[in-house]
Design a protein around this motif. Structure first.
Motif, mmCIF file in Angstrom:
data_model
loop_
_atom_site.group_PDB
_atom_site.id
_atom_site.type_symbol
_atom_site.label_atom_id
_atom_site.label_comp_id
_atom_site.label_asym_id
_atom_site.label_seq_id
_atom_site.Cartn_x
_atom_site.Cartn_y
_atom_site.Cartn_z
ATOM 1 N N VAL A 192 9.627 8.215 -18.675
ATOM 2 C CA VAL A 192 8.714 8.512 -17.576
ATOM 3 C C VAL A 192 9.180 7.680 -16.392
ATOM 4 N N ALA A 193 9.726 8.335 -15.372
ATOM 5 C CA ALA A 193 10.197 7.652 -14.166
ATOM 6 C C ALA A 193 9.058 7.651 -13.161
ATOM 7 N N LEU A 194 8.678 6.469 -12.700
ATOM 8 C CA LEU A 194 7.511 6.326 -11.840
ATOM 9 C C LEU A 194 7.858 5.626 -10.541
ATOM 10 N N LYS A 195 7.440 6.235 -9.441
ATOM 11 C CA LYS A 195 7.544 5.625 -8.105
ATOM 12 C C LYS A 195 6.146 5.590 -7.532
ATOM 13 N N ILE A 196 5.730 4.432 -7.093
ATOM 14 C CA ILE A 196 4.402 4.283 -6.507
ATOM 15 C C ILE A 196 4.553 4.216 -4.996
ATOM 16 N N VAL A 197 3.795 5.070 -4.313
ATOM 17 C CA VAL A 197 3.836 5.112 -2.850
ATOM 18 C C VAL A 197 2.463 4.723 -2.307
ATOM 19 N N PRO A 198 2.433 4.089 -1.141
ATOM 20 C CA PRO A 198 1.145 3.702 -0.544
ATOM 21 C C PRO A 198 0.294 4.927 -0.232
ATOM 22 N N ARG A 199 -1.013 4.724 -0.191
ATOM 23 C CA ARG A 199 -1.943 5.823 0.103
ATOM 24 C C ARG A 199 -1.885 6.263 1.562
ATOM 25 N N TYR A 200 -1.796 5.332 2.465
ATOM 26 C CA TYR A 200 -1.789 5.679 3.884
ATOM 27 C C TYR A 200 -1.266 4.498 4.686
ATOM 28 N N PRO A 201 -0.742 4.751 5.859
ATOM 29 C CA PRO A 201 -0.246 3.649 6.691
ATOM 30 C C PRO A 201 -1.398 2.736 7.111
ATOM 31 N N GLN A 202 -1.130 1.455 7.118
ATOM 32 C CA GLN A 202 -2.147 0.490 7.525
ATOM 33 C C GLN A 202 -1.603 -0.373 8.646
ATOM 34 N N SER A 203 -2.489 -0.767 9.533
ATOM 35 C CA SER A 203 -2.110 -1.713 10.567
ATOM 36 C C SER A 203 -2.589 -3.087 10.120
ATOM 37 N N TYR A 204 -1.679 -4.032 10.017
ATOM 38 C CA TYR A 204 -2.029 -5.358 9.542
ATOM 39 C C TYR A 204 -2.344 -6.318 10.685
ATOM 40 N N ARG A 246 -1.105 12.035 7.928
ATOM 41 C CA ARG A 246 -0.647 13.082 6.999
ATOM 42 C C ARG A 246 0.878 13.205 7.007
ATOM 43 N N ARG A 247 1.481 13.115 8.183
ATOM 44 C CA ARG A 247 2.936 13.217 8.279
ATOM 45 C C ARG A 247 3.617 12.072 7.547
ATOM 46 N N VAL A 248 3.113 10.856 7.759
ATOM 47 C CA VAL A 248 3.708 9.679 7.118
ATOM 48 C C VAL A 248 3.504 9.738 5.602
ATOM 49 N N GLU A 249 2.304 10.108 5.160
ATOM 50 C CA GLU A 249 2.050 10.220 3.723
ATOM 51 C C GLU A 249 2.967 11.266 3.086
ATOM 52 N N ALA A 250 3.159 12.384 3.749
ATOM 53 C CA ALA A 250 4.043 13.432 3.229
ATOM 54 C C ALA A 250 5.485 12.935 3.166
ATOM 55 N N GLN A 251 5.908 12.202 4.184
ATOM 56 C CA GLN A 251 7.268 11.647 4.192
ATOM 57 C C GLN A 251 7.451 10.683 3.028
#
Length: 147
Positions: A34-46, A59-64
């Motif tokens: 099982v190959a797993l890649k975890i991606v962030p839920r949404y861009p955040q400003s820190y 939506r564009r960033v999440e899709a990318q």
């Protein structure tokens, strides 16, 4: 020995070492991978006062991120298939990598987790955290760590 091995990858050089080891071990044991890649839920400003992103941009960033993540796990699947290893290529959206990794291992009934560790020490470990340490201390599945 092992029936289903989860390998966590982010596509980095270090994680590619873990992927290679996981593929070789799965081939040796006749296990599924099982190959797993975890991606962030949404861009955040820190930064306080940072510019908020518009919903279309989110939506564009999440899709990318999802597309890039899928490409990483698809590459693992292709490499594994060349060695005769059946592989599930998965991406999971989460902001807490270790929790998502443990949940995926449980959901897919994996009996081994293979992952890389940067081996940070001192203040860097304190500031950057240790996903590997969290997986080791909170999981109930054996973990193979490669450096």
């Amino acid at each position: 020995m092992y029936q289903r091995i989860l390998v966590a990858t982010d596509g980095s050089t270090l994680s590619k070492k873990a992927v290679k080891a996981a593929i070789d071990l799965a081939a040796l044991c006749g296990a599924e991978l099982v190959a797993l890649k975890i991606v962030p839920r949404y861009p955040q400003s820190y930064f306080e006062g940072g510019i908020a992103l518009q919903p279309d941009e989110v939506r564009r960033v999440e899709a990318q991120w999802a597309d890039e993540g899928q490409a990483v796990v698809d590459a693992v699947k292709k490499a594994a298939l060349s060695k005769g290893v059946t592989t599930k290529a998965l991406i999971v959206k989460s902001d807490v990598v270790s929790d998502a990794l443990l949940a995926a291992a449980k959901k897919h009934k994996c009996d081994l987790i293979v992952m890389a560790s940067h081996g940070r020490k001192g203040i860097k470990r304190l500031l950057l955290g240790s996903e590997t340490q969290h997986v080791l201390t909170h999981g109930n599945v054996p973990v193979l760590i490669l450096k």
